[in-house]
Design a protein around this motif. Sequence first.
Motif, PDB file in Angstrom:
ATOM      1  N   VAL A   1      55.510   2.529  79.715  1.00 47.55           N
ATOM      2  CA  VAL A   1      55.150   1.135  79.491  1.00 47.55           C
ATOM      3  C   VAL A   1      55.099   0.349  80.798  1.00 47.55           C
ATOM      4  O   VAL A   1      54.184  -0.467  81.013  1.00 47.55           O
ATOM      5  N   GLU A   2      56.060   0.572  81.686  1.00 49.25           N
ATOM      6  CA  GLU A   2      56.073  -0.162  82.957  1.00 49.25           C
ATOM      7  C   GLU A   2      54.837   0.158  83.794  1.00 49.25           C
ATOM      8  O   GLU A   2      54.287  -0.717  84.467  1.00 49.25           O
ATOM      9  N   THR A   3      54.414   1.415  83.763  1.00 54.97           N
ATOM     10  CA  THR A   3      53.192   1.793  84.492  1.00 54.97           C
ATOM     11  C   THR A   3      51.973   1.095  83.905  1.00 54.97           C
ATOM     12  O   THR A   3      51.112   0.594  84.634  1.00 54.97           O
ATOM     13  N   SER A   4      51.909   1.055  82.561  1.00 59.78           N
ATOM     14  CA  SER A   4      50.801   0.375  81.904  1.00 59.78           C
ATOM     15  C   SER A   4      50.770  -1.109  82.266  1.00 59.78           C
ATOM     16  O   SER A   4      49.700  -1.658  82.574  1.00 59.78           O
ATOM     17  N   ASP A   5      51.938  -1.751  82.227  1.00 57.29           N
ATOM     18  CA  ASP A   5      52.010  -3.176  82.574  1.00 57.29           C
ATOM     19  C   ASP A   5      51.637  -3.401  84.040  1.00 57.29           C
ATOM     20  O   ASP A   5      50.966  -4.396  84.374  1.00 57.29           O
ATOM     21  N   TYR A   6      52.046  -2.474  84.904  1.00 54.59           N
ATOM     22  CA  TYR A   6      51.730  -2.605  86.335  1.00 54.59           C
ATOM     23  C   TYR A   6      50.224  -2.492  86.570  1.00 54.59           C
ATOM     24  O   TYR A   6      49.632  -3.309  87.297  1.00 54.59           O
ATOM     25  N   LEU A   7      49.584  -1.498  85.930  1.00 55.05           N
ATOM     26  CA  LEU A   7      48.142  -1.327  86.088  1.00 55.05           C
ATOM     27  C   LEU A   7      47.385  -2.523  85.512  1.00 55.05           C
ATOM     28  O   LEU A   7      46.387  -2.977  86.084  1.00 55.05           O
ATOM     29  N   ASP A   8      47.880  -3.050  84.367  1.00 53.31           N
ATOM     30  CA  ASP A   8      47.240  -4.215  83.754  1.00 53.31           C
ATOM     31  C   ASP A   8      47.354  -5.439  84.667  1.00 53.31           C
ATOM     32  O   ASP A   8      46.397  -6.228  84.789  1.00 53.31           O
ATOM     33  N   LYS A   9      48.498  -5.605  85.311  1.00 60.19           N
ATOM     34  CA  LYS A   9      48.688  -6.721  86.237  1.00 60.19           C
ATOM     35  C   LYS A   9      47.742  -6.613  87.435  1.00 60.19           C
ATOM     36  O   LYS A   9      47.116  -7.599  87.845  1.00 60.19           O
ATOM     37  N   ILE A  10      47.634  -5.395  87.986  1.00 61.31           N
ATOM     38  CA  ILE A  10      46.738  -5.186  89.136  1.00 61.31           C
ATOM     39  C   ILE A  10      45.292  -5.462  88.739  1.00 61.31           C
ATOM     40  O   ILE A  10      44.531  -6.116  89.476  1.00 61.31           O
ATOM     41  N   MET A  11      44.885  -4.991  87.551  1.00 63.34           N
ATOM     42  CA  MET A  11      43.514  -5.228  87.094  1.00 63.34           C
ATOM     43  C   MET A  11      43.239  -6.721  86.934  1.00 63.34           C
ATOM     44  O   MET A  11      42.162  -7.212  87.288  1.00 63.34           O
ATOM     45  N   SER A  12      44.219  -7.456  86.426  1.00 62.36           N
ATOM     46  CA  SER A  12      44.040  -8.904  86.257  1.00 62.36           C
ATOM     47  C   SER A  12      43.878  -9.594  87.613  1.00 62.36           C
ATOM     48  O   SER A  12      43.053 -10.511  87.756  1.00 62.36           O
ATOM     49  N   LEU A  13      44.646  -9.140  88.597  1.00 61.46           N
ATOM     50  CA  LEU A  13      44.594  -9.759  89.926  1.00 61.46           C
ATOM     51  C   LEU A  13      43.271  -9.485  90.624  1.00 61.46           C
ATOM     52  O   LEU A  13      42.692 -10.379  91.249  1.00 61.46           O
ATOM     53  N   ILE A  14      42.763  -8.250  90.531  1.00 60.71           N
ATOM     54  CA  ILE A  14      41.532  -7.921  91.258  1.00 60.71           C
ATOM     55  C   ILE A  14      40.290  -8.352  90.469  1.00 60.71           C
ATOM     56  O   ILE A  14      39.213  -8.501  91.055  1.00 60.71           O
ATOM     57  N   THR A  15      40.427  -8.548  89.155  1.00 58.13           N
ATOM     58  CA  THR A  15      39.277  -8.985  88.354  1.00 58.13           C
ATOM     59  C   THR A  15      38.886 -10.416  88.678  1.00 58.13           C
ATOM     60  O   THR A  15      37.696 -10.763  88.620  1.00 58.13           O
ATOM     61  N   PHE A  16      39.856 -11.253  89.044  1.00 56.04           N
ATOM     62  CA  PHE A  16      39.533 -12.656  89.339  1.00 56.04           C
ATOM     63  C   PHE A  16      38.575 -12.793  90.525  1.00 56.04           C
ATOM     64  O   PHE A  16      37.504 -13.395  90.385  1.00 56.04           O
ATOM     65  N   PRO A  17      38.899 -12.232  91.713  1.00 51.34           N
ATOM     66  CA  PRO A  17      37.908 -12.332  92.800  1.00 51.34           C
ATOM     67  C   PRO A  17      36.623 -11.582  92.481  1.00 51.34           C
ATOM     68  O   PRO A  17      35.534 -11.995  92.885  1.00 51.34           O
TER      69      PRO A  17
END
Length: 448
Positions: free
Chosen positions: A361-377
């Motif tokens: 779960v922590e890996t999934s949340d980490y990947l989801d957080k990274i995707m959210s951060l890079i999707t904005f720019p």
Amino acid sequence: MKKFIEAFVNVWKIEELKNRILVTLGLLLVYRFGAHVTLPGIDATKLNGLTNQAQSGIGWLIDVFTGGAFSQASVFALGIMPYISASIVVQLMGIAVPYLQKLQKEGESGRKRINQITRWLTILITLVQGPGYIYNLYRTLPREAFLISSDSVPFIFSSVVILTTGTIFAMWLGEKITDKGIGNGISLLILVGIIARMPQAFVQEFTSRVSENNGGPMLLVFEVVVWLLIIIASVLLVMAVRKIPVQYARRTATGDFEQDIAGGNRQWIPLKLNAAGVMPIIFAQAIMFIPAALAGLSEADAAKTITAQFQNVFGLAYNIVFALLIIIFTYFYTAITVPTNKMADDLKRSGGFIPGVRPGVETSDYLDKIMSLITFPGSLFLAIIAVFPAIVVSLMNIQSQWALFYGGTSLLIMVGVAIDTIQQINSYLLNRHYDGLMKSGKNRKAVA
């Protein structure tokens, strides 16, 4: 340049690759020929009204994606767009419909079944769009353009059947290119349609700048430089990835047991800056058609204002709403196409982990957080490229047809399809121990 020419020559030394390229070119030629075959019962010399409709705005966009077939009242007038619409609908339904979710997990057999559903949905969409296109012909063309009565049942029925058949045939051509040729067939059909409109657009801009003394050749050169810079920016957007380091446990035998040693093989998970590709722009443009279509049903002054605003693809209001929709759809499409939960589960089953992050779960949340951060720019960059045609028209007074090649769906499709096709050719060259088209270095001898 010398290395590139050598790599290009090596392409023709690989028999399979050469045959695939020739098949692709042949099928694309058939598609381009069909784009100029006019529907039976219509005088091809009296299509000025339809041509004028396709000179700017939404009509121009539709004509570009059909490779000029829309303005030619061709048997391919609807192009491959009904198939793309059906593919998008099936993909979105796969989120909520359990049957489609089950098919997605069944591998090759499930994929074939989904493709069959997409084909049938394509026919249904074409049967809806066909009468709409005939009605547009009736509104746009003079009565003498119809060799038979335009409102007769035989003419409408036969035209809808021919338009549906044309779309099915174009879909078949695209699938054959994918199977027997090189690159993605559907994308290549759209690409050749876009490229087919480019020379005419450039000639109009050249005439405006040079012949009419509207800025002169130096300004034209400046425009080309800006266009090349936008292409480079689009390439960077398509290719940009965020690499997430991954480690795999290394097992060593010690007596009667095995010991896991962290710090084994190190690899990367490449998360794309623009994982949604060109789909957010396609979604946004589909939504932008709706206000003008609904407002056109009313004769009120407010409705006419809305119609004027949303039919002007270079207007301020249109592009502000367009950019916001692109950002929203980028997040939406990325969320449904990048399965971070599945990525985390696959990583855990293969014995891999992200340093400093617990598997699961922590890996999934980490990947989801990274995707959210890079999707904005990524979404901002995508929105800027999408509205850039309106910017160059406002700042540089560029002809509208040429300006639409400065960004938006057409440019991103050109860049994306070109990169994908080159990568496929590259893989053939590298597998035969040649230098690739994008690889520098000394050419290696091919293995017999």
